[in-house]
Design an enzyme around this catalytic site. Structure first.
Site, PDB file in Angstrom:
ATOM      1  N   GLU A  45      49.639  34.763  46.324  1.00  0.00           N
ATOM      2  CA  GLU A  45      48.410  34.867  47.125  1.00  0.00           C
ATOM      3  C   GLU A  45      48.582  35.881  48.396  1.00  0.00           C
ATOM      4  O   GLU A  45      47.456  36.509  48.579  1.00  0.00           O
ATOM      5  CB  GLU A  45      48.346  33.429  47.822  1.00  0.00           C
ATOM      6  CG  GLU A  45      47.152  33.289  48.908  1.00  0.00           C
ATOM      7  CD  GLU A  45      47.358  32.597  49.915  1.00  0.00           C
ATOM      8  OE1 GLU A  45      46.830  32.675  51.060  1.00  0.00           O
ATOM      9  OE2 GLU A  45      48.332  31.464  49.657  1.00  0.00           O
ATOM     10  N   ASP A  49      45.527  38.766  48.652  1.00  0.00           N
ATOM     11  CA  ASP A  49      44.877  39.070  49.507  1.00  0.00           C
ATOM     12  C   ASP A  49      44.644  40.651  50.136  1.00  0.00           C
ATOM     13  O   ASP A  49      43.595  41.058  50.608  1.00  0.00           O
ATOM     14  CB  ASP A  49      45.174  38.176  50.865  1.00  0.00           C
ATOM     15  CG  ASP A  49      44.735  38.365  52.189  1.00  0.00           C
ATOM     16  OD1 ASP A  49      43.331  37.989  52.173  1.00  0.00           O
ATOM     17  OD2 ASP A  49      45.166  38.850  53.286  1.00  0.00           O
ATOM     18  N   GLU A 121      43.086  34.663  44.851  1.00  0.00           N
ATOM     19  CA  GLU A 121      44.042  35.803  45.339  1.00  0.00           C
ATOM     20  C   GLU A 121      45.200  35.849  44.816  1.00  0.00           C
ATOM     21  O   GLU A 121      45.716  37.190  44.493  1.00  0.00           O
ATOM     22  CB  GLU A 121      44.285  35.592  46.936  1.00  0.00           C
ATOM     23  CG  GLU A 121      42.997  35.763  47.736  1.00  0.00           C
ATOM     24  CD  GLU A 121      43.010  35.472  49.250  1.00  0.00           C
ATOM     25  OE1 GLU A 121      42.322  35.696  50.011  1.00  0.00           O
ATOM     26  OE2 GLU A 121      44.172  34.865  49.743  1.00  0.00           O
TER      27      GLU A 121
END
Length: 228
Positions: A45, A49, A121
């Site tokens: 994640e 991002d 993400e």
């Protein structure tokens, strides 16, 4: 490693076949399901991002070469914020394939905005590690679709726009009051009312307080624009 039928179907939905299927498994594994022998998706994640941000920044610059930083920044924020990521996750039914612990299952984790936003993400990062930046860029542009072209000229979130509207007229910042809560504990529904000092107000309902506040601010802004 062989993927389950659900994850193979998910591969088809996102349009990427994994050479390293373990990356996809990790991307859909929530921290509540992790163990000594099973990694969760938190590190992915973090990476995803940043990959998403780079893809969006690059795409926005290409779409509007004459835009200023002040115009690009709110568009960028609108495209990468958690609400948008969660919407994309819902469109590809990401919640269906998430690996969750019992507590998250009971609390409706497959529908939670923050959890879905984080998971998409992680999927982006998994594609990046599996196929490189070009593959990740193709995935993001495909899944975000027309959002890039239709993002509003002024894409500030509604709460920010409403606060600026109030300040420009000498009013104190809007207040957001929870006026109702319904539904079971694992899937609550909140009603939030946005109020201004001049007596204007509007209410909205959503599965999270944050989403309800944004929706209430949007409704109130529309009312104000009609009356102006």
């Amino acid at each position: 490693m062989k993927l389950s039928g659900d994850l193979k179907a998910f591969e088809a939905r996102i349009g990427h076949h994994f050479g390293k299927p373990e990356l996809l498994v990790r991307a859909v594994t929530h921290a509540s399901m992790s163990s000594a022998n099973r990694d969760d998706n938190q590190r992915l994640e973090f990476l995803g991002d940043r990959v998403l941000g780079l893809v969006m920044a690059e795409a926005l610059l290409a779409l509007d070469p004459g835009a200023t930083e002040g115009q690009l920044a709110p568009r960028f924020n609108a495209l990468v914020r958690k609400e948008t990521c969660a919407d994309v996750a819902r469109e590809i039914d990401l919640g269906k394939v998430l690996k969750l612990g019992r507590s998250e299952m009971i609390s409706g984790g497959r529908r939670k905005q923050a959890l879905l936003g984080d998971a998409i993400e992680a999927v982006i990062a998994a594609v990046y590690l599996d196929g490189g930046f070009d593959a990740a860029r193709d995935l993001v542009l495909r899944l975000w679709g027309n959002r890039l072209k239709t993002v509003k000229e002024d894409a500030r979130d509604a709460k920010t726009a409403l606060q600026e509207w109030a300040q420009a007229r000498g009013l104190t910042p809007p207040r957001y009051v929870q006026t109702d809560r319904s539904g079971p504990d694992h899937a609550p529904v909140f009603t939030i009312t946005a109020r201004l000092d001049n007596g204007a107000e509007a209410a909205a309902t959503a599965p999270s307080k944050r989403a309800a506040e944004q929706a209430a601010a949007t409704t109130l802004l529309r009312q104000l624009e009609k009356n102006s």
